[in-house]
Design a protein around this motif. Structure first.
Motif, short mmCIF file in Angstrom:
data_model
loop_
_atom_site.label_atom_id
_atom_site.label_comp_id
_atom_site.label_asym_id
_atom_site.label_seq_id
_atom_site.Cartn_x
_atom_site.Cartn_y
_atom_site.Cartn_z
N THR A 186 0.84 -1.02 0.05
CA THR A 186 -0.12 0.07 0.07
C THR A 186 1.09 1.24 -0.01
OG1 THR A 186 -0.18 -0.14 2.33
CG2 THR A 186 -1.80 -0.99 1.23
N ALA A 187 0.48 2.34 -0.74
CA ALA A 187 1.24 3.50 -0.84
C ALA A 187 0.19 4.80 -0.25
CB ALA A 187 1.84 3.89 -2.33
N ASP A 188 0.98 5.90 0.20
CA ASP A 188 0.20 6.91 0.37
C ASP A 188 0.71 8.28 0.04
OD1 ASP A 188 2.12 8.04 2.23
OD2 ASP A 188 1.24 6.89 3.93
N ASP A 189 0.13 9.47 0.20
CA ASP A 189 0.52 10.92 -0.05
C ASP A 189 1.85 11.45 0.28
OD1 ASP A 189 -1.32 11.51 -2.11
OD2 ASP A 189 -2.79 12.26 -0.75
N SER A 190 2.22 10.65 1.44
CA SER A 190 3.65 11.00 1.77
C SER A 190 4.98 10.21 1.22
CB SER A 190 3.75 10.92 3.33
OG SER A 190 3.61 9.46 3.78
N GLY A 191 4.58 9.23 0.47
CA GLY A 191 5.38 8.50 -0.34
C GLY A 191 5.75 7.01 0.65
N PHE A 211 9.93 9.81 0.39
CA PHE A 211 11.26 10.91 0.11
C PHE A 211 10.51 12.21 0.06
CE2 PHE A 211 12.87 6.88 -1.34
CZ PHE A 211 14.07 7.05 -1.39
N GLY A 212 9.43 12.54 0.77
CA GLY A 212 8.68 13.80 0.70
C GLY A 212 7.92 14.21 -0.43
N VAL A 213 7.51 13.12 -1.21
CA VAL A 213 6.61 13.37 -2.33
C VAL A 213 5.73 12.15 -2.39
CG1 VAL A 213 8.38 14.78 -3.68
CG2 VAL A 213 8.44 12.19 -3.88
N GLY A 228 6.23 4.47 -8.08
CA GLY A 228 6.19 5.71 -8.94
C GLY A 228 5.72 6.91 -8.19
N TYR A 229 6.81 8.05 -8.42
CA TYR A 229 6.77 9.12 -7.46
C TYR A 229 6.46 10.51 -8.19
CZ TYR A 229 8.48 6.10 -3.81
OH TYR A 229 8.73 5.06 -3.08
N GLY A 230 5.92 11.59 -7.23
CA GLY A 230 5.52 12.68 -7.87
C GLY A 230 6.74 13.50 -8.33
N ASP A 231 7.98 13.08 -8.03
CA ASP A 231 9.11 13.75 -8.68
C ASP A 231 9.73 13.00 -10.03
OD1 ASP A 231 10.06 11.69 -7.62
OD2 ASP A 231 11.62 12.40 -6.35
N GLY A 232 8.74 11.95 -10.34
CA GLY A 232 9.28 11.64 -11.70
C GLY A 232 10.18 10.30 -11.67
N GLN A 233 10.38 9.97 -10.29
CA GLN A 233 11.52 8.78 -10.03
C GLN A 233 10.34 7.39 -10.05
OE1 GLN A 233 15.05 9.06 -9.77
NE2 GLN A 233 14.57 11.23 -10.19
#
Length: 334
Positions: A186-191, A211-213, A228-233
């Motif tokens: 499971t994943a959340d808005d904090s990463g 990682f803060g995203v 997959g993260y909000g910073d494109g990583q």
């Protein structure tokens, strides 16, 4: 290499939601079903590539009389060992339908509880494991529903409390027997990622710090967590220990969708930067480390991609959706 196929027209464009595409391959021939969210409705489409026939219908979140429709946050087919259900999440609750959307078999209302007035209430993140369906919520809780072989006697069996932030996505993998260490992520808005073992009672095995995203999309394959993260990583972890193996600077903007083709170990990533990429994952037989090879990249010009899915287990075809794009784009291997 992949080539562009005939696209599937949509009655309404896709909403700007992560993971805004679900694909179900039916056993009859090469028929595939697609589901896309637009505002207060979900569009269901059945496409037969052989003759180009297309059947389309709209599904709305069923509410009580006099109640305005709520925004839909996700639509997803859950393939269980004995049946297939279509799960629709919204700002008011969770609804489960027969696979064609014709009959609603279960409805669960969300309880806002002690949420402050500024807190949005919604459900988001859907996945099936065994005879359970897991659904994430705004509070960070993950609701686990026990699904019978047939009929509407669905029971909320457990609430998982590993997160403090809204759930963004949930991934599962079929159990590999006694040696299976983890089969739910499971994943959340904090990463933050939480790794679980499913069963009559779910067990939290490990947490993987963020990682803060936000982590917008997550997948699980052979003990590998792809996130997959909000910073494109895109980051690949060992599920058993939470160890980071690979970090890929995959996109210039936020990743909006990931998918995995289990037969070949192909990873599909799509993002707001208009690009979709395919990566090949494998484990080194000598060291056990995870190796990644870039296989294909595709640009959908001037389009903020919001959904991407493989259309078959081998990863020989895939489909994508984009914000304000009134079609589903399809690609197949040459």
């Amino acid at each position: 290499m992949f080539r562009r196929e005939l696209s599937i027209p949509l009655r309404d464009s896709a909403a700007a939601l992560s993971n805004n595409l679900s694909v179900l391959q039916l056993p009859a021939g090469n028929l595939k079903q697609f589901a896309v969210v637009h505002g207060t409705s979900a569009q269901l489409l059945s496409a037969a590539p052989e003759d180009g026939s297309l059947v389309q219908r709209q599904l709305h979140a069923k509410e009580g009389p006099g109640v305005s429709p709520s925004l839909i946050t996700q639509v997803h087919w859950c393939v269980l060992p004995f049946r297939v259900l279509l799960v629709l999440t919204s700002q008011r609750g969770i609804q489960m339908f027969e696979s064609d959307g014709s009959v609603m078999v279960y409805w669960h209302a969300l309880d806002s509880g002690d949420a402050p007035p500024v807190q949005a209430v919604f459900a988001r993140g859907v996945a099936a494991t065994g005879h359970f369906i897991c659904v994430g919520t705004w509070s960070g809780r993950v609701l686990v529903f026990d699904i019978p072989a047939k009929g509407p006697n669905i029971v909320l069996s457990e609430e998982l409390a590993g997160h403090q932030m809204p759930i963004t996505d949930i991934a599962t993998e079929p159990s590999q027997g006694e040696d299976c260490w983890a089969d739910v992520v499971t994943a959340d808005d904090s990463g933050l990622l939480c790794v679980w073992r499913s069963g009559p009672e779910f067990t939290l095995l490990t947490r993987i710090a963020g990682f803060g995203v936000p982590c917008s999309s997550v997948k699980l394959w052979q003990g590998i967590v792809a996130a997959g993260y909000g910073d494109g990583q895109v980051r690949l972890y060992e599920a058993s220990q939470g160890m980071l193996h690979v970090q890929i600077s995959a996109h210039a903007r936020a990743v909006s969708a990931l998918d995995l083709a289990p037969e070949e170990g192909k990873l599909l990533s799509a993002a707001e930067d208009t690009f979709v990429h395919i990566w090949k994952l494998r484990r080194s037989p000598e060291s056990g480390s995870i190796e990644v090879e870039h296989c294909h990249g595709e640009c959908v010009a001037n389009t903020q991609l919001c959904g991407a899915r493989f259309c078959d287990p081998s990863g020989s075809s895939f489909a994508v959706t984009g914000y304000d794009l009134a079609e589903i784009l399809r690609f197949s291997s040459m």
